[in-house]
Design an enzyme around this catalytic site. Structure first.
Site, PDB file in Angstrom:
ATOM      1  N   LEU A   1       0.831  -1.197   0.000  1.00  0.00           N
ATOM      2  CA  LEU A   1       0.000   0.000   0.000  1.00  0.00           C
ATOM      3  C   LEU A   1       0.870   1.252   0.000  1.00  0.00           C
ATOM      4  CD1 LEU A   1      -2.641  -1.061   2.685  1.00  0.00           C
ATOM      5  CD2 LEU A   1      -2.922  -1.129   0.200  1.00  0.00           C
ATOM      6  N   THR A   2       0.243   2.397  -0.209  1.00  0.00           N
ATOM      7  CA  THR A   2       0.960   3.648  -0.448  1.00  0.00           C
ATOM      8  C   THR A   2       1.768   4.130   0.749  1.00  0.00           C
ATOM      9  OG1 THR A   2      -0.599   4.343  -2.145  1.00  0.00           O
ATOM     10  CG2 THR A   2       0.669   6.080  -1.059  1.00  0.00           C
ATOM     11  N   PHE A   3       1.111   4.396   1.862  1.00  0.00           N
ATOM     12  CA  PHE A   3       1.831   4.983   2.988  1.00  0.00           C
ATOM     13  C   PHE A   3       2.858   4.021   3.584  1.00  0.00           C
ATOM     14  CE2 PHE A   3      -0.448   8.659   2.445  1.00  0.00           C
ATOM     15  CZ  PHE A   3      -0.329   9.577   3.487  1.00  0.00           C
TER      16      PHE A   3
ATOM     17  N   HIS B   1       5.878   3.973   1.038  1.00  0.00           N
ATOM     18  CA  HIS B   1       6.629   5.223   0.937  1.00  0.00           C
ATOM     19  C   HIS B   1       7.502   5.429   2.170  1.00  0.00           C
ATOM     20  CE1 HIS B   1       4.182   6.427  -2.559  1.00  0.00           C
ATOM     21  NE2 HIS B   1       5.235   7.170  -2.828  1.00  0.00           N
TER      22      HIS B   1
END
Length: 397
Positions: free
Chosen positions: A65-67, A70
């Protein structure tokens, strides 16, 4: 003693003033699958890879997933270790607020981020200057430190405007930048809305490539030779409402509290109903497998953090786990969050600049290995991480 003190002060001053040989720019194109580079619409990225280094694929960390990813890219830590264990998080130590990526106050709350130390925090602590165009986490004062410049996130800002903002910082008088980060969101948006092979997604990929070209041209006009690292946080898999798993039809009513749904689902049992919920879910199911958090396979490196829900269910790529008919009807386009080993989750990774060799193709590696490269290019001592510099050694000048 005076001579010793003078030497200590001199060494301290040198450690603060020493700067990397070239500025480092870290760029994320959210949702840019590794094989998007083969679609024939990325001349600038392809040229950058040809004159630099490209990974065959980069495996995200779970959940893809994104968070979480990152933060993994800039800390070198798995989500289980840096604390961003999902895009939705419930923490027993923060009972007054859940973490939601669209909750501004939660995103600004350093308590969600302080289990990790991102690159820009270490850079600032060593006297280097950092700036970020929307990298997740850059708005919070992690460990009490923020980048020198990091405006609030604005999803309406186009890729071209984001590039121009970063270039404008390079034009500021009396300012020298060492580490800059840049985040593009539109490829991920298109992938979610239309799927990974749709015409609209191809257009978004082409727009991202044009933005990279705009950045490269801007750097050339300013005579700046920078090290560039272009990454994605995850890939994208096509989904449909015909490929859904309804947990509300598998688990007894009232036996659980929903935390997250999608390619994977997180649940906490209702009070006194853990055994009942486990009996219902911890059995073979078509297209899905569920585990107690402590029994999640070691290869996923997930489940030890207190923020991970008690039960995790993971769907096969292309399938979605939902809790209601209403959620099932909304499944369309593309999703991510699946097993990082799935080819659909493989992410882009390109690096080029004076610190790297040219024309190299590296075998696939995990995204925890990006952080050691960033610290090497910044000439900073890396903190303890889950990654290693080894995959990059053949590519370093």
């Amino acid at each position: 003693m005076k001579k010793l003190l003078a030497l200590i002060l001199l060494l301290a001053a040198q450690s603060v003033l020493a700067r990397p040989a070239a500025p480092l720019i870290l760029i994320s194109i959210d949702g840019f699958r590794a094989d998007y580079l083969e679609r024939g619409v990325t001349p600038h990225l392809s040229a950058l890879a040809a004159r630099g280094v490209r990974a065959q694929a980069m495996r995200p960390s779970f959940p893809s997933l994104t968070f979480p990813n990152h933060y993994t890219l800039v800390t070198g830590l798995r989500p289980d270790h840096h604390g961003l264990v999902g895009n939705v998080i419930i923490d027993p130590a923060i009972p007054e607020r859940h973490f939601l990526i669209r909750d501004k106050q939660a995103v600004l709350d350093r308590r969600w981020w302080d289990q990790g130390v991102p690159v820009w925090v270490t850079a600032e602590q060593h006297g280097l200057r950092s700036a970020s165009v929307f990298w997740p986490g850059s708005e919070a004062d992690i460990q009490g430190v923020r980048p020198t410049l990091a405006p609030p996130y604005d999803d309406e800002m186009t890729p071209e405007q984001r590039v121009d903002l970063l270039l404008s910082w390079l034009d500021l008088p009396q300012q020298q930048w060492d580490f800059l980060s840049l985040y593009f969101s539109h490829v991920d948006h298109a992938g979610h809305d239309y799927g990974p092979v749709a015409e609209q997604t191809m257009a978004a990929i082409a727009q991202a490539d044009q933005a990279i070209g705009r950045l490269l041209a801007g750097l050339q006009q300013r005579g700046i030779q920078a090290n560039l690292v272009v990454v994605a946080d995850h890939g994208m898999a096509a989904v449909s409402p015909q490929r859904v798993i309804r947990l509300d039809q598998l688990a007894p009513e009232g036996s659980y509290e929903q935390v997250v749904d999608g390619p994977y689902a997180g649940l906490d049992p209702a009070a006194g109903r853990a055994a009942e919920l486990e009996a219902a879910l911890l059995k073979p199911w078509p297209h899905m497998q569920c585990w107690r958090k402590q029994d999640i396979p070691a290869r996923l490196a997930y489940g030890r953090n207190a923020r991970v829900p008690a039960l995790i269910c993971l769907a096969e790529p292309g399938w979605s786990i939902v809790f209601s008919a209403e959620q099932a009807a909304k499944v369309h386009g593309g999703r991510h969050g699946y097993d990082p080993a799935a080819p659909e989750m493989a992410a882009l990774c390109i690096a080029a600049g004076p610190g790297l060799r040219s024309g190299m193709l590296l075998p696939a590696f995990d995204n925890v290995d990006v952080y050691p490269l960033l610290m090497h290019l910044l000439a900073l001592p890396p903190l303890a991480t889950d990654g290693q510099l080894t995959p990059w050694l053949p590519a370093l000048r």
